[in-house]
Design an enzyme around this catalytic site. Structure first.
Site, PDB file in Angstrom:
ATOM      1  N   GLY A  93      68.680  55.977  25.060  1.00  0.00           N
ATOM      2  CA  GLY A  93      67.394  56.672  25.101  1.00  0.00           C
ATOM      3  C   GLY A  93      67.523  58.164  24.876  1.00  0.00           C
ATOM      4  O   GLY A  93      68.262  58.844  25.581  1.00  0.00           O
ATOM      5  N   GLY A 148      64.949  60.294  25.161  1.00  0.00           N
ATOM      6  CA  GLY A 148      63.739  60.918  25.713  1.00  0.00           C
ATOM      7  C   GLY A 148      64.129  62.140  26.527  1.00  0.00           C
ATOM      8  O   GLY A 148      65.181  62.754  26.301  1.00  0.00           O
ATOM      9  N   PHE A 149      63.294  62.477  27.497  1.00  0.00           N
ATOM     10  CA  PHE A 149      63.550  63.696  28.281  1.00  0.00           C
ATOM     11  C   PHE A 149      64.877  63.593  29.034  1.00  0.00           C
ATOM     12  O   PHE A 149      65.650  64.550  29.070  1.00  0.00           O
ATOM     13  CB  PHE A 149      62.405  63.926  29.271  1.00  0.00           C
ATOM     14  N   VAL A 171      69.134  48.769  22.150  1.00  0.00           N
ATOM     15  CA  VAL A 171      70.109  48.088  23.012  1.00  0.00           C
ATOM     16  C   VAL A 171      69.435  46.866  23.637  1.00  0.00           C
ATOM     17  O   VAL A 171      68.354  46.965  24.231  1.00  0.00           O
ATOM     18  CB  VAL A 171      70.650  49.047  24.096  1.00  0.00           C
ATOM     19  N   GLU A 211      42.587  62.763  30.160  1.00  0.00           N
ATOM     20  CA  GLU A 211      42.770  63.603  28.971  1.00  0.00           C
ATOM     21  C   GLU A 211      42.163  62.935  27.737  1.00  0.00           C
ATOM     22  O   GLU A 211      41.485  63.575  26.942  1.00  0.00           O
ATOM     23  CB  GLU A 211      44.264  63.906  28.780  1.00  0.00           C
ATOM     24  N   ASP A 265      62.188  57.634  33.851  1.00  0.00           N
ATOM     25  CA  ASP A 265      61.153  56.661  34.207  1.00  0.00           C
ATOM     26  C   ASP A 265      61.693  55.277  34.574  1.00  0.00           C
ATOM     27  O   ASP A 265      60.933  54.426  35.017  1.00  0.00           O
ATOM     28  CB  ASP A 265      60.171  56.499  33.035  1.00  0.00           C
ATOM     29  N   ALA A 279      57.849  64.084  33.085  1.00  0.00           N
ATOM     30  CA  ALA A 279      58.862  64.643  32.195  1.00  0.00           C
ATOM     31  C   ALA A 279      59.857  65.580  32.915  1.00  0.00           C
ATOM     32  O   ALA A 279      61.077  65.455  32.708  1.00  0.00           O
ATOM     33  CB  ALA A 279      58.181  65.345  31.030  1.00  0.00           C
TER      34      ALA A 279
HETATM   35  C1  LIG Z   1      50.437  59.468  27.185  1.00  0.00           C
HETATM   36  C2  LIG Z   1      51.397  60.068  28.176  1.00  0.00           C
HETATM   37  C3  LIG Z   1      51.120  61.303  28.724  1.00  0.00           C
HETATM   38  C4  LIG Z   1      52.003  61.881  29.630  1.00  0.00           C
HETATM   39  N1  LIG Z   1      51.698  63.114  30.136  1.00  0.00           N
HETATM   40  C5  LIG Z   1      52.586  63.730  30.937  1.00  0.00           C
HETATM   41  C6  LIG Z   1      52.353  65.066  31.389  1.00  0.00           C
HETATM   42  O1  LIG Z   1      51.318  65.676  31.078  1.00  0.00           O
HETATM   43  N2  LIG Z   1      53.310  65.662  32.159  1.00  0.00           N
HETATM   44  C7  LIG Z   1      54.460  65.000  32.509  1.00  0.00           C
HETATM   45  O2  LIG Z   1      55.324  65.589  33.171  1.00  0.00           O
HETATM   46  N3  LIG Z   1      54.701  63.749  32.109  1.00  0.00           N
HETATM   47  C8  LIG Z   1      53.802  63.087  31.334  1.00  0.00           C
HETATM   48  N4  LIG Z   1      54.044  61.807  30.904  1.00  0.00           N
HETATM   49  C9  LIG Z   1      55.241  61.106  31.421  1.00  0.00           C
HETATM   50  C10 LIG Z   1      56.497  61.535  30.697  1.00  0.00           C
HETATM   51  O3  LIG Z   1      56.287  61.544  29.306  1.00  0.00           O
HETATM   52  C11 LIG Z   1      57.625  60.597  31.099  1.00  0.00           C
HETATM   53  O4  LIG Z   1      57.790  60.693  32.494  1.00  0.00           O
HETATM   54  C12 LIG Z   1      58.921  60.960  30.383  1.00  0.00           C
HETATM   55  O5  LIG Z   1      58.778  60.775  28.998  1.00  0.00           O
HETATM   56  C13 LIG Z   1      60.065  60.111  30.918  1.00  0.00           C
HETATM   57  O6  LIG Z   1      61.241  60.453  30.225  1.00  0.00           O
HETATM   58  P1  LIG Z   1      62.384  59.391  29.995  1.00  0.00           P
HETATM   59  O7  LIG Z   1      63.505  60.111  29.353  1.00  0.00           O
HETATM   60  O8  LIG Z   1      62.632  58.636  31.237  1.00  0.00           O
HETATM   61  O9  LIG Z   1      61.759  58.336  28.974  1.00  0.00           O
HETATM   62  P2  LIG Z   1      61.160  58.560  27.535  1.00  0.00           P
HETATM   63  O10 LIG Z   1      60.787  59.952  27.287  1.00  0.00           O
HETATM   64  O11 LIG Z   1      60.092  57.509  27.419  1.00  0.00           O
HETATM   65  O12 LIG Z   1      62.357  58.195  26.557  1.00  0.00           O
HETATM   66  C14 LIG Z   1      62.916  56.917  26.500  1.00  0.00           C
HETATM   67  C15 LIG Z   1      63.596  56.729  25.160  1.00  0.00           C
HETATM   68  O13 LIG Z   1      64.327  55.526  25.204  1.00  0.00           O
HETATM   69  C16 LIG Z   1      64.186  54.833  23.987  1.00  0.00           C
HETATM   70  N5  LIG Z   1      64.436  53.419  24.282  1.00  0.00           N
HETATM   71  C17 LIG Z   1      63.744  52.608  25.114  1.00  0.00           C
HETATM   72  N6  LIG Z   1      64.315  51.398  25.174  1.00  0.00           N
HETATM   73  C18 LIG Z   1      65.394  51.445  24.369  1.00  0.00           C
HETATM   74  C19 LIG Z   1      66.391  50.494  24.000  1.00  0.00           C
HETATM   75  N7  LIG Z   1      66.403  49.265  24.511  1.00  0.00           N
HETATM   76  N8  LIG Z   1      67.336  50.863  23.129  1.00  0.00           N
HETATM   77  C20 LIG Z   1      67.340  52.125  22.586  1.00  0.00           C
HETATM   78  N9  LIG Z   1      66.423  53.047  22.892  1.00  0.00           N
HETATM   79  C21 LIG Z   1      65.469  52.721  23.780  1.00  0.00           C
HETATM   80  C22 LIG Z   1      62.772  55.154  23.555  1.00  0.00           C
HETATM   81  O14 LIG Z   1      62.626  55.023  22.150  1.00  0.00           O
HETATM   82  C23 LIG Z   1      62.621  56.613  24.017  1.00  0.00           C
HETATM   83  O15 LIG Z   1      62.980  57.529  23.011  1.00  0.00           O
HETATM   84  C24 LIG Z   1      53.175  61.199  29.999  1.00  0.00           C
HETATM   85  C25 LIG Z   1      53.466  59.954  29.438  1.00  0.00           C
HETATM   86  C26 LIG Z   1      52.585  59.391  28.536  1.00  0.00           C
HETATM   87  C27 LIG Z   1      52.898  58.062  27.909  1.00  0.00           C
END
Ligand SMILES: Cc1cc2nc3c(=O)[nH]c(=O)nc-3n(C[C@H](O)[C@H](O)[C@H](O)COP(=O)(O)OP(=O)(O)OC[C@H]3O[C@@H](n4cnc5c(N)ncnc54)[C@H](O)[C@@H]3O)c2cc1C
Length: 429
Positions: free
Chosen positions: A13, A15-16, A82, A174, A303, A319
């Site tokens: 992943g 993401g953040f 994965v 929003e 998350d 995030a």
């Molecule tokens: C519409 C929306 C609005 C939001 N607004 C806010 C806000 O205003 N403020 C705030 O703080 N938070 C907000 N959030 C929440 C925030 O975006 C999440 O808490 C944050 O993105 C979590 O980060 P993460 O790295 O855990 O996961 P993510 O950022 O979701 O990243 C996970 C990554 O893993 C990858 N992935 C998943 N499964 C697999 C796999 N099996 N194999 C390979 N890759 C994989 C995905 O493609 C993704 O790139 C919002 C979320 C959404 C959906």
């Protein structure tokens, strides 16, 4: 000279959480890092609703992982999904058929839309977790307006011009504010047969108030503000079923051409392959060091987790929490790689709460930071500043700022084009 031991780190992943962890390991010769993501980009999810409401182009809120990490010679970015984790032999498997071995694994796969066990609702609703979903939301709403303009049936027009949003958290709030502003105001001179001021946006929340995790005062302000914009806010309204074009609640039925689901999330399925029990939302609870109990070389972040930090504070699915967890793991791995530190006692993760904010229609927001509560335009300025600040690179920051400024001054968002697909009109004889 003694050879340095190189550790293989696999991060699932970008993401953040995953990206922040990777950044900590960048150009550290003791690590050979593979970051695997099924998408080729890092997505700034907090601004997804701006893509869904035709305000920002996708390029402004997503950036290629490869380019972000281009200068980190020890990090390989692979686009793969994965599908299996074999914690006994330290191997993960991708959909591509490839297997990746690791010394240390960081699972930061994030969350997906969750339906509280009613997975069949997914086929009648649109989610908001990926760029593709945001495009679909945007396209569906715009297409329904086109269909309404074509229709001679008043009831059909009304349904096509109704957007039901389930879930009164920040995403629902929003989206609903942005849709009324976009369609009722910005598009008011765009149609001849339909009156866009008749667009209905209905926000459905099961709890007693919207923005339930905010202070009651902020919730009340947000509800009042949405209602003044023309959003119908239904609180204490439990959805019991969703069918094609209809949301069934305990107090009645809503007919809507677009149904958006913003009510729940659950951890990505890959988390189910970890060797520990997950909760009902598919999330796992690590030790305070963020490693899994009994598996000191497997970490989870963002998350996918459900936990309290070292001070007993619940860590929310936002995030900043994900970034902080990713950074914590990265720093811990770097520290443990220092000769003599192997086997050191691991510190516990401490979450730094940076507050919460939600935008409520154009140029208004609610912001809470500790005892500080802001509402209205000042809160919106704070929201704007912070969101631009946290976008990944300079180009995005500048571009987003220009797009926002333009849409603010002209009241006319720009990203409204979509392709003609004959199948969309198959029912319109
Ligand atoms: C519409 C929306 C609005 C939001 N607004 C806010 C806000 O205003 N403020 C705030 O703080 N938070 C907000 N959030 C929440 C925030 O975006 C999440 O808490 C944050 O993105 C979590 O980060 P993460 O790295 O855990 O996961 P993510 O950022 O979701 O990243 C996970 C990554 O893993 C990858 N992935 C998943 N499964 C697999 C796999 N099996 N194999 C390979 N890759 C994989 C995905 O493609 C993704 O790139 C919002 C979320 C959404 C959906």
């Amino acid at each position: 000279m003694a050879e340095i031991e190189v550790k293989k780190v696999v991060i699932i992943g970008g993401g953040f959480a995953g990206l922040e962890c990777a950044k900590q390991l960048a150009n550290k010769p003791t690590f050979d890092v593979t970051l695997i993501d099924r998408a080729n980009h890092h997505l700034f999810q907090p601004l997804l609703y701006q893509v869904a409401t035709a305000t920002l182009p996708a390029n402004d809120i997503a950036r290629s992982l490869r380019s972000i990490l281009a200068d980190a010679g020890n990090i390989t970015v692979l686009m793969d999904e994965v599908t299996e984790i074999d914690s006994n032999v330290n191997l993960v498997h991708g959909k591509s058929g490839k297997a990746y071995s690791f010394d240390t694994l960081v699972v930061a796969a994030g969350a997906k839309t969750g339906y509280f066990g009613n997975d069949h609702w997914a086929q009648h609703t649109l989610g908001m977790k990926t760029l593709a979903e945001a495009y679909e939301v945007c396209e569906t709403v715009l297409k329904n307006l086109e269909k309404a303009e074509l229709s001679d049936d008043k009831a059909e027009q009304e349904k096509l011009m109704t957007i039901a949003i389930v879930g009164g958290g920040p995403t629902g709030v929003e989206l609903s504010g942005a849709f009324v502003e976009l369609i009722q105001r910005s598009m008011r001179r765009n149609f001849r047969r339909i009156d866009t001021s008749k667009l209905k946006v209905i926000l459905v929340e099961a709890g007693a108030r919207i923005l339930p995790t905010y202070e009651a005062e902020s919730s009340a302000y947000a509800q009042k503000r949405l209602e003044s914009l023309g959003v119908e806010v239904l609180t204490s309204t439990m959805v019991t079923d969703i069918q094609e074009g209809r949301v069934i609640t305990k107090s009645g039925e809503i007919l809507a051409g677009t149904i958006l689901w913003a009510a729940g999330v659950q951890a990505e399925s890959i988390v189910g392959k970890l060797p520990v029990e997950a909760n009902r939302a598919g999330k796992v609870t690590p030790e305070l060091s963020l490693a899994l109990p009994g598996y000191p070389n497997i970490f989870v972040a963002g998350d996918v987790t459900f936990m309290k930090d070292s001070n007993g504070v619940p860590v929310p699915g936002v995030a900043p929490a994900a970034s902080q967890m990713g950074r914590f793991i990265g720093k811990l791995l770097v520290k443990e790689a220092i000769p003599g530190n192997a086997g050191m006692e691991r510190p516990g993760f401490v979450y730094w709460d940076k507050g919460a904010m939600a935008i409520v229609g154009r140029s208004h927001a609610v912001v809470e930071f500790g005892k500080i509560q802001l509402k209205g335009f000042v809160a919106w300025l704070a929201w704007l500043f912070i969101h631009i600040l946290f976008l990944v690179d300079f180009r995005s920051k500048l571009s987003v700022f220009i797009h926002w400024l333009w849409s603010y001054i002209t009241n006319a968002p720009g990203v409204r084009v979509f392709e003609y697909k004959p199948e969309d009109y198959k029912d319109n004889k």
